[in-house]
Design a protein around this motif. Structure first.
Motif, PDB file in Angstrom:
ATOM      1  N   PRO A 131     -24.987  56.375  25.653  1.00  7.61           N
ATOM      2  CA  PRO A 131     -24.926  57.581  24.948  1.00  7.61           C
ATOM      3  C   PRO A 131     -25.692  57.790  24.552  1.00  7.61           C
ATOM      4  CG  PRO A 131     -23.553  55.713  24.184  1.00  7.61           C
ATOM      5  CD  PRO A 131     -23.540  55.602  25.618  1.00  7.61           C
ATOM      6  N   LEU A 132     -26.878  57.021  23.252  1.00  7.80           N
ATOM      7  CA  LEU A 132     -27.384  57.310  22.191  1.00  7.80           C
ATOM      8  C   LEU A 132     -28.339  58.110  23.235  1.00  7.80           C
ATOM      9  CD1 LEU A 132     -27.463  54.040  20.835  1.00  7.80           C
ATOM     10  CD2 LEU A 132     -27.586  56.220  19.484  1.00  7.80           C
ATOM     11  N   LEU A 133     -28.766  57.614  24.356  1.00  7.95           N
ATOM     12  CA  LEU A 133     -30.520  58.652  25.092  1.00  7.95           C
ATOM     13  C   LEU A 133     -29.627  59.956  25.493  1.00  7.95           C
ATOM     14  CD1 LEU A 133     -31.705  55.308  26.129  1.00  7.95           C
ATOM     15  CD2 LEU A 133     -32.837  56.664  24.622  1.00  7.95           C
ATOM     16  N   ARG A 134     -28.652  59.650  26.031  1.00  5.43           N
ATOM     17  CA  ARG A 134     -28.110  61.093  25.973  1.00  5.43           C
ATOM     18  C   ARG A 134     -27.949  62.340  25.575  1.00  5.43           C
ATOM     19  NH1 ARG A 134     -22.519  60.039  29.399  1.00  5.43           N
ATOM     20  NH2 ARG A 134     -23.145  59.615  31.944  1.00  5.43           N
ATOM     21  N   SER A 135     -27.552  61.781  24.553  1.00  2.00           N
ATOM     22  CA  SER A 135     -27.230  62.876  22.893  1.00  2.00           C
ATOM     23  C   SER A 135     -28.988  62.743  22.513  1.00  2.00           C
ATOM     24  CB  SER A 135     -26.778  61.477  22.243  1.00  2.00           C
ATOM     25  OG  SER A 135     -25.491  61.521  22.390  1.00  2.00           O
ATOM     26  N   ALA A 136     -30.170  61.800  22.386  1.00  2.92           N
ATOM     27  CA  ALA A 136     -31.426  62.002  22.019  1.00  2.92           C
ATOM     28  C   ALA A 136     -31.824  63.750  22.928  1.00  2.92           C
ATOM     29  CB  ALA A 136     -32.571  61.093  22.691  1.00  2.92           C
ATOM     30  N   LEU A 137     -31.467  62.662  24.505  1.00  3.64           N
ATOM     31  CA  LEU A 137     -31.957  63.776  25.905  1.00  3.64           C
ATOM     32  C   LEU A 137     -31.161  65.055  25.060  1.00  3.64           C
ATOM     33  CD1 LEU A 137     -34.234  63.841  27.875  1.00  3.64           C
ATOM     34  CD2 LEU A 137     -32.014  63.475  29.598  1.00  3.64           C
ATOM     35  N   ALA A 138     -30.260  65.924  24.917  1.00  4.92           N
ATOM     36  CA  ALA A 138     -29.515  66.754  24.931  1.00  4.92           C
ATOM     37  C   ALA A 138     -30.324  67.710  23.029  1.00  4.92           C
ATOM     38  CB  ALA A 138     -28.041  66.914  24.235  1.00  4.92           C
ATOM     39  N   ALA A 139     -30.662  66.495  22.406  1.00  2.00           N
ATOM     40  CA  ALA A 139     -30.746  67.484  21.384  1.00  2.00           C
ATOM     41  C   ALA A 139     -32.794  67.481  21.776  1.00  2.00           C
ATOM     42  CB  ALA A 139     -31.530  66.536  19.421  1.00  2.00           C
ATOM     43  N   LEU A 140     -33.401  67.013  22.452  1.00  2.42           N
ATOM     44  CA  LEU A 140     -34.430  67.323  22.742  1.00  2.42           C
ATOM     45  C   LEU A 140     -34.884  68.807  23.603  1.00  2.42           C
ATOM     46  CD1 LEU A 140     -36.445  64.295  23.952  1.00  2.42           C
ATOM     47  CD2 LEU A 140     -36.587  65.398  20.954  1.00  2.42           C
ATOM     48  N   GLY A 141     -33.171  69.097  24.653  1.00  2.00           N
ATOM     49  CA  GLY A 141     -33.329  70.325  25.443  1.00  2.00           C
ATOM     50  C   GLY A 141     -33.086  70.939  24.566  1.00  2.00           C
ATOM     51  N   LYS A 142     -32.400  71.287  23.011  1.00  3.30           N
ATOM     52  CA  LYS A 142     -32.303  72.276  22.307  1.00  3.30           C
ATOM     53  C   LYS A 142     -33.739  72.876  21.672  1.00  3.30           C
ATOM     54  CE  LYS A 142     -27.507  71.019  20.865  1.00  3.30           C
ATOM     55  NZ  LYS A 142     -27.037  70.555  20.137  1.00  3.30           N
ATOM     56  N   ILE A 143     -34.434  72.014  21.988  1.00  2.00           N
ATOM     57  CA  ILE A 143     -36.161  72.437  20.918  1.00  2.00           C
ATOM     58  C   ILE A 143     -36.522  72.100  21.591  1.00  2.00           C
ATOM     59  CG2 ILE A 143     -35.324  71.684  18.572  1.00  2.00           C
ATOM     60  CD1 ILE A 143     -36.368  69.508  18.448  1.00  2.00           C
ATOM     61  N   VAL A 144     -36.781  72.619  23.135  1.00  2.00           N
ATOM     62  CA  VAL A 144     -38.097  72.383  24.265  1.00  2.00           C
ATOM     63  C   VAL A 144     -39.567  72.504  23.407  1.00  2.00           C
ATOM     64  CG1 VAL A 144     -39.079  72.658  26.050  1.00  2.00           C
ATOM     65  CG2 VAL A 144     -36.118  72.650  25.726  1.00  2.00           C
ATOM     66  N   ALA A 145     -39.125  73.792  21.960  1.00  2.00           N
ATOM     67  CA  ALA A 145     -40.837  73.792  22.435  1.00  2.00           C
ATOM     68  C   ALA A 145     -41.445  73.324  21.345  1.00  2.00           C
ATOM     69  CB  ALA A 145     -40.849  75.720  21.493  1.00  2.00           C
ATOM     70  N   TYR A 146     -40.470  72.755  20.818  1.00  2.00           N
ATOM     71  CA  TYR A 146     -41.316  71.695  20.159  1.00  2.00           C
ATOM     72  C   TYR A 146     -40.994  69.966  19.697  1.00  2.00           C
ATOM     73  CZ  TYR A 146     -41.017  75.417  16.955  1.00  2.00           C
ATOM     74  OH  TYR A 146     -41.878  76.891  16.050  1.00  2.00           O
ATOM     75  N   ALA A 147     -40.323  69.636  21.173  1.00  2.00           N
ATOM     76  CA  ALA A 147     -39.970  68.259  21.651  1.00  2.00           C
ATOM     77  C   ALA A 147     -41.482  67.461  22.139  1.00  2.00           C
ATOM     78  CB  ALA A 147     -39.206  68.330  22.442  1.00  2.00           C
ATOM     79  N   LYS A 148     -41.688  66.459  21.548  1.00  7.00           N
ATOM     80  CA  LYS A 148     -42.780  66.021  22.351  1.00  7.00           C
ATOM     81  C   LYS A 148     -42.717  65.257  23.831  1.00  7.00           C
ATOM     82  CE  LYS A 148     -45.376  64.458  17.842  1.00  7.00           C
ATOM     83  NZ  LYS A 148     -45.819  63.346  17.558  1.00  7.00           N
ATOM     84  N   LYS A 149     -43.408  65.602  24.749  1.00  7.10           N
ATOM     85  CA  LYS A 149     -43.686  65.548  26.146  1.00  7.10           C
ATOM     86  C   LYS A 149     -42.796  63.981  26.770  1.00  7.10           C
ATOM     87  CE  LYS A 149     -43.203  69.748  26.847  1.00  7.10           C
ATOM     88  NZ  LYS A 149     -43.637  70.475  25.963  1.00  7.10           N
ATOM     89  N   SER A 150     -43.346  63.022  25.015  1.00  8.67           N
ATOM     90  CA  SER A 150     -43.169  61.772  25.775  1.00  8.67           C
ATOM     91  C   SER A 150     -41.865  61.453  24.977  1.00  8.67           C
ATOM     92  CB  SER A 150     -44.156  61.609  24.212  1.00  8.67           C
ATOM     93  OG  SER A 150     -44.364  62.126  23.216  1.00  8.67           O
ATOM     94  N   GLN A 151     -41.213  62.178  23.789  1.00  4.95           N
ATOM     95  CA  GLN A 151     -39.881  61.426  23.764  1.00  4.95           C
ATOM     96  C   GLN A 151     -39.199  61.989  25.015  1.00  4.95           C
ATOM     97  OE1 GLN A 151     -40.226  63.933  19.945  1.00  4.95           O
ATOM     98  NE2 GLN A 151     -40.139  62.275  18.821  1.00  4.95           N
ATOM     99  N   LEU A 152     -39.235  63.106  25.566  1.00  7.43           N
ATOM    100  CA  LEU A 152     -38.562  63.521  26.570  1.00  7.43           C
ATOM    101  C   LEU A 152     -38.831  62.160  27.983  1.00  7.43           C
ATOM    102  CD1 LEU A 152     -39.282  66.912  26.734  1.00  7.43           C
ATOM    103  CD2 LEU A 152     -37.193  66.393  26.547  1.00  7.43           C
ATOM    104  N   VAL A 153     -39.873  61.928  27.375  1.00  8.03           N
ATOM    105  CA  VAL A 153     -40.046  61.002  29.023  1.00  8.03           C
ATOM    106  C   VAL A 153     -39.114  59.643  28.602  1.00  8.03           C
ATOM    107  CG1 VAL A 153     -41.801  58.876  29.955  1.00  8.03           C
ATOM    108  CG2 VAL A 153     -42.406  61.642  29.889  1.00  8.03           C
ATOM    109  N   GLN A 154     -39.465  58.950  27.646  1.00  9.83           N
ATOM    110  CA  GLN A 154     -38.939  58.104  26.856  1.00  9.83           C
ATOM    111  C   GLN A 154     -37.187  58.202  27.226  1.00  9.83           C
ATOM    112  OE1 GLN A 154     -40.303  58.095  22.721  1.00  9.83           O
ATOM    113  NE2 GLN A 154     -41.995  56.656  23.940  1.00  9.83           N
ATOM    114  N   ALA A 155     -36.788  59.350  27.239  1.00  9.36           N
ATOM    115  CA  ALA A 155     -35.561  59.453  26.794  1.00  9.36           C
ATOM    116  C   ALA A 155     -34.778  59.306  28.238  1.00  9.36           C
ATOM    117  CB  ALA A 155     -34.978  60.570  26.308  1.00  9.36           C
TER     118      ALA A 155
END
Length: 343
Positions: free
Chosen positions: A101-125
Motif C-alpha cells: 500500500p505504501l508503494l501504491r500510494s507513492a505511485l498514485a501521488a507521482l501519477g498526479k504530478i507526472v510533469a514534475y515527478a522524477k523518473k527515478s522515483q517512478l522506477v523505484q515505486a
C-alpha cells in the motif's frame, strides 16, 4: 536489488555531488526568421551537453520560475519521496504485504504530478511493487508491473546478485516480452501549440506531433513551453489504435519578469561585463552562470551560433565562442567543451 540506488543513498550522493557545483542555465535567443522548432531543439541539445560536465548543475529556467512563483507541487513530491522510503524500509525488513500500500500510494501521488515527478522515483515505486507482489506470491501482478516498467524504461540498473533468483528469472522474462509488444501511434497536442514533448524523459518534438511505433502500454508525457508551467500525464496505448492526447498548459505568472529581463539582456550580449538585466536572471533563476546563445539562419554549412558565458557572481564575461553546428543533428557536445575550456 533496488533500481539505480536506494532513495536515501541517491539523495545523499546527489547532495554531496551538488555541493560545490556551479549552477548554470542556457538560454537561446528566438531570432526572427528562425523556426521555433530549431530554437527549441538547439536549447535541448545545449542543455544536454552541459549536463555532461560534472562540475555543473544545469538549471531548467521553467522549473526555477515555477519554484520562484510557488507553483511546484512540493508537498506531493515530498509525500511520494517519503512513501517510497517507507516502502523500501518494509521491503528490507521483509514486511512485503505492508510495503504494497505504501508503494501504491507513492505511485498514485507521482501519477498526479507526472510533469514534475522524477523518473527515478517512478522506477523505484514500480520496481518495489513488483518485488513486493512477487514475495507475497502474486506472481501475475509482479510480472505485469515489471512489463509496465520496462515498456517505458527499458534500461534499469539492477543489482541482480542481491535479488532472489526466481525473481531475477521473472525480471529477465519481463524484459524479453517488451521488444515483442505490438506498437501504436500517439498524437500529442497542446494549448498553446509549440510545446516541447518529452516521452518517458526523451525529447521527441514540438506539438502537434505524431509518434509512430510506440510500444503499447503505459508511458509518461511531459510538455514544456517557455512562459508556461509544465504539463504532463500518463498515457496508455492500445494495439491497433491511435491515441490522441491534448494538454492545456497554465501560463507562468512570473514569466513576464523573465521576458523583460531577457529583452534587455540580448541587447547587451557580448559586452565584457554583465548588465543589470543579466543580473536579474541571477535573482529570477538562482543562477551562478548563464550561457546566452544567439543563432543565425541555417546555411548549407549548418547553424552558426554566437555564445557568451557570463559569471553572474563576478559579472564578468568568461568566454565568447562562435561555432557552426550541423543543421540536422545540432550536436553541441564539442561546443559545450569549447565553451568551458580554460574557464
Amino acid at each position: 536489488g533496488t533500481p539505480d540506488e536506494a532513495p536515501a543513498a541517491r539523495g545523499a550522493r546527489r547532495s554531496a555531488a551538488a555541493e560545490g557545483r556551479v549552477k548554470v542555465g542556457g538560454l537561446v535567443e528566438p531570432v526572427k526568421g528562425l523556426k521555433a522548432a530549431l530554437v527549441e531543439k538547439l536549447g535541448v541539445k545545449i542543455e544536454r551537453a552541459l549536463r555532461k560536465n560534472p562540475r555543473l548543475q544545469v538549471v531548467n529556467p521553467d522549473t526555477e520560475l515555477a519554484s520562484f512563483g510557488g507553483d511546484l507541487p512540493t508537498e506531493t513530491i515530498d509525500e511520494a519521496r517519503k512513501l517510497i522510503k517507507q516502502g523500501y524500509k518494509k521491503l528490507d525488513d521483509g514486511s512485503f504485504k505492508e510495503a504494497i500500500p505504501l508503494l501504491r500510494s507513492a505511485l498514485a501521488a507521482l501519477g498526479k504530478i507526472v510533469a514534475y515527478a522524477k523518473k527515478s522515483q517512478l522506477v523505484q515505486a514500480q520496481f518495489g511493487l513488483a518485488l513486493a507482489y512477487f514475495q507475497t506470491k502474486a506472481r501475475p501482478q509482479a510480472e505485469q508491473m515489471l512489463v509496465r516498467l520496462f515498456t517505458w524504461r527499458s534500461k534499469v540498473k539492477l543489482d541482480l546478485e542481491s535479488l532472489p533468483k526466481p525473481f531475477v528469472l521473472l525480471v529477465e522474462a519481463a524484459k524479453a516480452r517488451v521488444p515483442k509488444l505490438p506498437t501504436a501511434t500517439l498524437d500529442v497536442g497542446s494549448v498553446p501549440a509549440g510545446a516541447k514533448v518529452y516521452l518517458n524523459g526523451r525529447f521527441v518534438g514540438l506539438t502537434p506531433v505524431s509518434l509512430d511505433d510506440v510500444p503499447v502500454g503505459s508511458h509518461f508525457l511531459t510538455l514544456r513551453k517557455r512562459g508556461w508551467l509544465k504539463g504532463g500525464e500518463e498515457v496508455t496505448l492500445v494495439a491497433s489504435r491511435k491515441t490522441s492526447v491534448a494538454i492545456s498548459l497554465k501560463q507562468s505568472p512570473k514569466y513576464a519578469l523573465l521576458e523583460q529581463a531577457l529583452a534587455r539582456t540580448w541587447e547587451d550580449l557580448g559586452k565584457p561585463r554583465a548588465s543589470n538585466a543579466m543580473n536579474e536572471l541571477k535573482t529570477l533563476l538562482m543562477l551562478d552562470q548563464v550561457v546566452l546563445v544567439r543563432p543565425a539562419e541555417p546555411t548549407a554549412e549548418g547553424v552558426k551560433i554566437d555564445a557568451c558565458l557570463y559569471d553572474l557572481r563576478t559579472l564578468h564575461l568568461l568566454k565568447r565562442v562562435t561555432v557552426t553546428l550541423p543543421a540536422k543533428s545540432l550536436k553541441a557536445e564539442a561546443f559545450a567543451g569549447t565553451l568551458y575550456a580554460g574557464v
